[in-house]
Design a protein around this motif. Sequence first.
Motif, PDB file in Angstrom:
ATOM      1  N   ASN A 166       0.844  -1.192   0.000  1.00 48.28           N
ATOM      2  CA  ASN A 166       0.000   0.000   0.000  1.00 48.28           C
ATOM      3  C   ASN A 166       0.886   1.250   0.000  1.00 48.28           C
ATOM      4  OD1 ASN A 166      -1.915   1.994   0.326  1.00 48.28           O
ATOM      5  ND2 ASN A 166      -2.983   0.978   1.996  1.00 48.28           N
ATOM      6  N   THR A 167       1.497   1.489  -1.131  1.00 50.64           N
ATOM      7  CA  THR A 167       2.456   2.587  -1.266  1.00 50.64           C
ATOM      8  C   THR A 167       1.857   3.951  -0.933  1.00 50.64           C
ATOM      9  OG1 THR A 167       3.707   1.290  -2.861  1.00 50.64           O
ATOM     10  CG2 THR A 167       4.119   3.673  -2.838  1.00 50.64           C
ATOM     11  N   PRO A 168       0.667   4.302  -1.421  1.00 52.78           N
ATOM     12  CA  PRO A 168       0.134   5.631  -1.073  1.00 52.78           C
ATOM     13  C   PRO A 168      -0.008   5.852   0.436  1.00 52.78           C
ATOM     14  CG  PRO A 168      -1.101   4.700  -2.907  1.00 52.78           C
ATOM     15  CD  PRO A 168      -0.199   3.601  -2.382  1.00 52.78           C
ATOM     16  N   SER A 169      -0.469   4.844   1.167  1.00 53.40           N
ATOM     17  CA  SER A 169      -0.613   5.008   2.619  1.00 53.40           C
ATOM     18  C   SER A 169       0.747   5.049   3.311  1.00 53.40           C
ATOM     19  CB  SER A 169      -1.473   3.896   3.213  1.00 53.40           C
ATOM     20  OG  SER A 169      -2.828   4.140   2.933  1.00 53.40           O
ATOM     21  N   ARG A 170       1.692   4.301   2.812  1.00 49.34           N
ATOM     22  CA  ARG A 170       3.035   4.351   3.410  1.00 49.34           C
ATOM     23  C   ARG A 170       3.674   5.715   3.188  1.00 49.34           C
ATOM     24  NH1 ARG A 170       6.448  -0.673   1.980  1.00 49.34           N
ATOM     25  NH2 ARG A 170       7.799   0.314   3.503  1.00 49.34           N
ATOM     26  N   ILE A 171       3.467   6.292   2.011  1.00 49.14           N
ATOM     27  CA  ILE A 171       3.998   7.637   1.735  1.00 49.14           C
ATOM     28  C   ILE A 171       3.325   8.652   2.647  1.00 49.14           C
ATOM     29  CG2 ILE A 171       4.042   9.493   0.010  1.00 49.14           C
ATOM     30  CD1 ILE A 171       4.507   7.250  -2.105  1.00 49.14           C
ATOM     31  N   LEU A 172       2.005   8.556   2.771  1.00 46.55           N
ATOM     32  CA  LEU A 172       1.296   9.485   3.654  1.00 46.55           C
ATOM     33  C   LEU A 172       1.781   9.339   5.091  1.00 46.55           C
ATOM     34  CD1 LEU A 172      -0.774  11.583   4.413  1.00 46.55           C
ATOM     35  CD2 LEU A 172      -2.511   9.775   4.430  1.00 46.55           C
ATOM     36  N   ALA A 173       1.906   8.120   5.572  1.00 44.42           N
ATOM     37  CA  ALA A 173       2.381   7.901   6.942  1.00 44.42           C
ATOM     38  C   ALA A 173       3.741   8.563   7.145  1.00 44.42           C
ATOM     39  CB  ALA A 173       2.449   6.413   7.251  1.00 44.42           C
ATOM     40  N   SER A 174       4.624   8.422   6.179  1.00 47.76           N
ATOM     41  CA  SER A 174       5.945   9.050   6.265  1.00 47.76           C
ATOM     42  C   SER A 174       5.820  10.571   6.345  1.00 47.76           C
ATOM     43  CB  SER A 174       6.787   8.644   5.055  1.00 47.76           C
ATOM     44  OG  SER A 174       8.027   9.289   5.083  1.00 47.76           O
ATOM     45  N   ARG A 175       4.963  11.141   5.527  1.00 43.66           N
ATOM     46  CA  ARG A 175       4.758  12.601   5.546  1.00 43.66           C
ATOM     47  C   ARG A 175       4.183  13.078   6.870  1.00 43.66           C
ATOM     48  NH1 ARG A 175       2.467  13.055  -0.637  1.00 43.66           N
ATOM     49  NH2 ARG A 175       4.535  13.059  -1.609  1.00 43.66           N
ATOM     50  N   LEU A 176       3.466  12.194   7.553  1.00 46.18           N
ATOM     51  CA  LEU A 176       2.888  12.525   8.854  1.00 46.18           C
ATOM     52  C   LEU A 176       3.867  12.277   9.998  1.00 46.18           C
ATOM     53  CD1 LEU A 176      -0.670  11.007   8.293  1.00 46.18           C
ATOM     54  CD2 LEU A 176      -0.089  13.453   8.411  1.00 46.18           C
ATOM     55  N   GLY A 177       5.068  11.796   9.684  1.00 42.39           N
ATOM     56  CA  GLY A 177       6.092  11.593  10.694  1.00 42.39           C
ATOM     57  C   GLY A 177       6.222  10.180  11.217  1.00 42.39           C
ATOM     58  N   PHE A 178       5.532   9.225  10.595  1.00 43.47           N
ATOM     59  CA  PHE A 178       5.626   7.827  11.018  1.00 43.47           C
ATOM     60  C   PHE A 178       6.811   7.160  10.322  1.00 43.47           C
ATOM     61  CE2 PHE A 178       1.278   8.869  11.940  1.00 43.47           C
ATOM     62  CZ  PHE A 178       0.915   8.079  13.006  1.00 43.47           C
ATOM     63  N   THR A 179       7.495   6.292  11.056  1.00 41.68           N
ATOM     64  CA  THR A 179       8.594   5.525  10.481  1.00 41.68           C
ATOM     65  C   THR A 179       8.399   4.044  10.803  1.00 41.68           C
ATOM     66  OG1 THR A 179       9.959   5.880  12.453  1.00 41.68           O
ATOM     67  CG2 THR A 179      10.275   7.416  10.621  1.00 41.68           C
ATOM     68  N   GLU A 180       8.874   3.221   9.909  1.00 36.63           N
ATOM     69  CA  GLU A 180       8.778   1.781  10.117  1.00 36.63           C
ATOM     70  C   GLU A 180       9.702   1.370  11.249  1.00 36.63           C
ATOM     71  OE1 GLU A 180       9.818  -2.392   7.802  1.00 36.63           O
ATOM     72  OE2 GLU A 180       9.375  -0.627   6.597  1.00 36.63           O
ATOM     73  N   PHE A 181       9.185   0.498  12.133  1.00 38.92           N
ATOM     74  CA  PHE A 181      10.058  -0.057  13.159  1.00 38.92           C
ATOM     75  C   PHE A 181       9.959  -1.564  13.249  1.00 38.92           C
ATOM     76  CE2 PHE A 181       6.242   0.333  15.656  1.00 38.92           C
ATOM     77  CZ  PHE A 181       6.310  -0.659  16.622  1.00 38.92           C
ATOM     78  N   ALA A 182       9.024  -2.165  12.517  1.00 37.17           N
ATOM     79  CA  ALA A 182       8.912  -3.625  12.546  1.00 37.17           C
ATOM     80  C   ALA A 182       8.078  -4.085  11.359  1.00 37.17           C
ATOM     81  CB  ALA A 182       8.264  -4.088  13.847  1.00 37.17           C
ATOM     82  N   ARG A 183       8.191  -5.377  11.085  1.00 39.65           N
ATOM     83  CA  ARG A 183       7.298  -6.068  10.158  1.00 39.65           C
ATOM     84  C   ARG A 183       6.629  -7.166  10.973  1.00 39.65           C
ATOM     85  NH1 ARG A 183       7.846  -4.947   4.215  1.00 39.65           N
ATOM     86  NH2 ARG A 183       8.993  -3.000   4.324  1.00 39.65           N
ATOM     87  N   ALA A 184       5.400  -7.457  10.647  1.00 41.32           N
ATOM     88  CA  ALA A 184       4.669  -8.469  11.414  1.00 41.32           C
ATOM     89  C   ALA A 184       3.718  -9.212  10.492  1.00 41.32           C
ATOM     90  CB  ALA A 184       3.898  -7.804  12.552  1.00 41.32           C
ATOM     91  N   ASN A 185       3.157 -10.275  11.025  1.00 43.32           N
ATOM     92  CA  ASN A 185       2.107 -10.980  10.320  1.00 43.32           C
ATOM     93  C   ASN A 185       0.823 -10.741  11.087  1.00 43.32           C
ATOM     94  OD1 ASN A 185       0.155 -12.961   9.541  1.00 43.32           O
ATOM     95  ND2 ASN A 185       1.810 -14.085   8.560  1.00 43.32           N
ATOM     96  N   TYR A 186      -0.098 -10.053  10.444  1.00 43.92           N
ATOM     97  CA  TYR A 186      -1.421  -9.855  11.006  1.00 43.92           C
ATOM     98  C   TYR A 186      -2.407 -10.058   9.869  1.00 43.92           C
ATOM     99  CZ  TYR A 186      -5.485  -8.079  13.375  1.00 43.92           C
ATOM    100  OH  TYR A 186      -6.733  -7.974  13.915  1.00 43.92           O
ATOM    101  N   HIS A 187      -2.890 -11.275   9.718  1.00 46.85           N
ATOM    102  CA  HIS A 187      -3.749 -11.642   8.579  1.00 46.85           C
ATOM    103  C   HIS A 187      -3.036 -11.301   7.267  1.00 46.85           C
ATOM    104  CE1 HIS A 187      -6.884 -12.331  11.492  1.00 46.85           C
ATOM    105  NE2 HIS A 187      -6.770 -11.110  11.924  1.00 46.85           N
TER     106      HIS A 187
END
Length: 184
Positions: free
Chosen positions: A142-163
């Motif tokens: 979900n590239t558009p949401s990941r880009i938006l999250a980054s613009r809002l100041g969110f950064t990745e800190f983990a990968r997980a399995n949730y469904h």
Amino acid sequence: MPDMPILETERLILRPHSLADYPDFTALWADETVVRHIGGKPSTAEASWIRLMNRAGMWHYMGFGFLAIEERQSGCFVGEAGFHEVRRDMTPSLVGTLETGWVLLPKFHGRGYAREAMTALIGWADERFAGRMMTAIIAPENTPSRILASRLGFTEFARANYHGDVVVLRRPVTAETPGNMAKI
């Protein structure tokens, strides 16, 4: 029940959901484009009704929740955005954080509405929940949401399995909101 805010931006009104939103809310969650990265399966009218009722319950018990997004000029229902605590069975746990989310009808994609809405909501939450970590989970594709999250100041800190695979993000606590109640 805590007061649910009404937030206004240049182009949007973020307000509590109403029963009159049900047809548009149902269309939102039944749209394959919308749910492609959120579980992948369109919701039935019954599931949408339960989700809509959950919105008021989150505000009642947690003091935060999702708000309907309305286009100021047209009065059209655009989607929803806000915070919830889902208590997901996943590692890392997001319990105790303000888990952030947004979802818009496809005809409103690409207009900057999600960013405008989330900027207002984050400002509101920073004032009321100082020091509380904000998190999000987003499908890797979900590239558009990941880009938006980054613009809002969110950064990745983990990968997980949730469904399925998800990227787990967090927004650092700012100087205006010192401390960190959620240790993730």
